[in-house]
Design a protein around this motif. Sequence first.
Motif, short mmCIF file in Angstrom:
data_model
loop_
_atom_site.label_atom_id
_atom_site.label_comp_id
_atom_site.label_asym_id
_atom_site.label_seq_id
_atom_site.Cartn_x
_atom_site.Cartn_y
_atom_site.Cartn_z
N GLN A 150 -48.84 20.91 -2.33
CA GLN A 150 -47.82 20.63 -1.33
C GLN A 150 -46.56 21.45 -1.63
N ALA A 151 -46.13 21.42 -2.89
CA ALA A 151 -44.94 22.18 -3.28
C ALA A 151 -45.16 23.68 -3.19
N LEU A 152 -46.38 24.12 -3.50
CA LEU A 152 -46.68 25.56 -3.41
C LEU A 152 -46.56 26.05 -1.97
N ALA A 153 -47.11 25.29 -1.03
CA ALA A 153 -46.99 25.67 0.38
C ALA A 153 -45.53 25.71 0.82
N ALA A 316 -43.70 22.64 -7.81
CA ALA A 316 -45.16 22.66 -7.86
C ALA A 316 -45.66 22.49 -9.28
N MET A 317 -44.96 23.09 -10.24
CA MET A 317 -45.39 23.03 -11.64
C MET A 317 -45.22 21.65 -12.24
N ILE A 318 -44.20 20.92 -11.82
CA ILE A 318 -43.92 19.62 -12.44
C ILE A 318 -44.40 18.43 -11.63
N SER A 319 -44.76 18.66 -10.36
CA SER A 319 -45.05 17.55 -9.45
C SER A 319 -46.15 16.64 -9.96
N SER A 367 -39.49 19.31 -2.51
CA SER A 367 -40.92 19.56 -2.55
C SER A 367 -41.66 18.36 -3.12
N ASN A 368 -41.03 17.64 -4.04
CA ASN A 368 -41.61 16.40 -4.56
C ASN A 368 -41.44 15.25 -3.57
N LEU A 369 -40.31 15.24 -2.85
CA LEU A 369 -40.06 14.15 -1.90
C LEU A 369 -41.01 14.21 -0.71
N TYR A 370 -41.35 15.40 -0.22
CA TYR A 370 -42.31 15.52 0.87
C TYR A 370 -43.64 14.86 0.49
N THR A 371 -44.12 15.18 -0.72
CA THR A 371 -45.37 14.60 -1.19
C THR A 371 -45.23 13.09 -1.33
#
Length: 460
Positions: A150-153, A316-319, A367-371
């Motif tokens: 998700q974060a990568l996108a 993305a790396m820490i999610s 990026s973490n909040l979207y997920t």
Amino acid sequence: MSRTTGLNIANRMDRLPISSIHKRVIFALAVAYFFEFADLNTFSYAAPALMKQWNLPMNVIATINASAFFGMFLGATLGGWLGDKAGRKKAIMIGLVLLSVFSGLNALAWDVWSLSIFRFVTGMAASALLVNANTYIIEFFPKAVRGKYQALAVGIGITGIPITGYVASLVVPMADFGWRLVFVWGALGIFALFGIVKLFEIPRWYEMKGQVSKAKATIDQIEKIVASEKGPLAKPDPEVSVARVTTGKMSDVFKGIYRKRTTILIAVWILQTIAFYGFGSWVPTLLVNQGIDISRTLLYSTLITLGAPLGAFTGAMISDRFERKTNIIAACFFLAIAVFLFGATLNPVMLVIFGFLINYIERTFSSNLYTYTSELYGTEVRSFGQGLTYGIGRASNIIGPFIISFVYTGFGYLNVFILISLVWVLTAAAIFFGPRTSKRSLEEINGTQVNKEFPRSSNL
């Protein structure tokens, strides 16, 4: 009451190795994200030139900005509803087409009212696209890596911000109509449609809608493609009984375990929107009003947005490595510090450094909040729940620009950034009360696996 369908879709999807089919999803949606994120910033780049050309005061700029955010509220809410009712893929396609068409129409605006209307519909389309793209990724990717991808996108897509800033720095000063070309650039997102039409509909969605034959055909085809690349697939975990799910009602997000989650997410998205857009949307205008030349302001704005994609890639790396809500809370506190330091200086180098850090940390946060937002709802209301909370947050920026304008004109430049810092601290406090989600199946997070040791109400 519980049931099994015999399809075991959740476990079958969760045990798939990452393959070309997953990469096609990331590429297609990343292109859509690119132009969605680009549109969030096009008006902030165009606004300083527009103020001069149309002789507009700051409160009129705030009104135009507010129209877009009201559109985001309706688009996220209605787009989420559409995603749950008609399918994730169809809702993504509709959002993308509307975003591209109305971004182009922004370039043809002839007065404040026409631009406000076009910004309103563009905001609707952008939010509908974002909500359903987020949902698609969360439901398609395995639980162990869904946060990462998700974060990568988002990270790939968010390069649309600095690239659009660079485009704006070239076209806005070139002529009186230069600001219109920024919106023409945003309309190019229509080309992402070629990749999206080739994606599968989500098997979980078919299953939830009772379309068992389509769900089976889709998951079988996905497995066939993955197996042809990766070899024989691992045996999935046994199917578990799950709570019976209906097609989902809008009111469901205010019932059971969803009630507290919805309240938390609404608070988080309202605070995040005021803090993020209070900074991002107003920095070019505020710097110009502090006496910095418009061309230099656009250059600074472009440079600081380079932190955004790097922040998303860090997200993305820490999610999936750390608990998602812990990542979010930590980012909020770092943001509060960086925003204050940005407001305390007008030194060009320091502005770029602190602005870069703000964009970097914020995109790690978002990026973490979207997920996280998508994870807190079941399949039957996932798009709507995410869309409602995200949309209410965006609607808060109807008054957000007026708050920033009021604080700036009444209390000065520095106090704008002190306010934004305090809002980030409040965001951290709100997310503290949310559930943990990392490396848990969507069914486990939402209490639908009835053979687990914990009851449904214990997830919060």
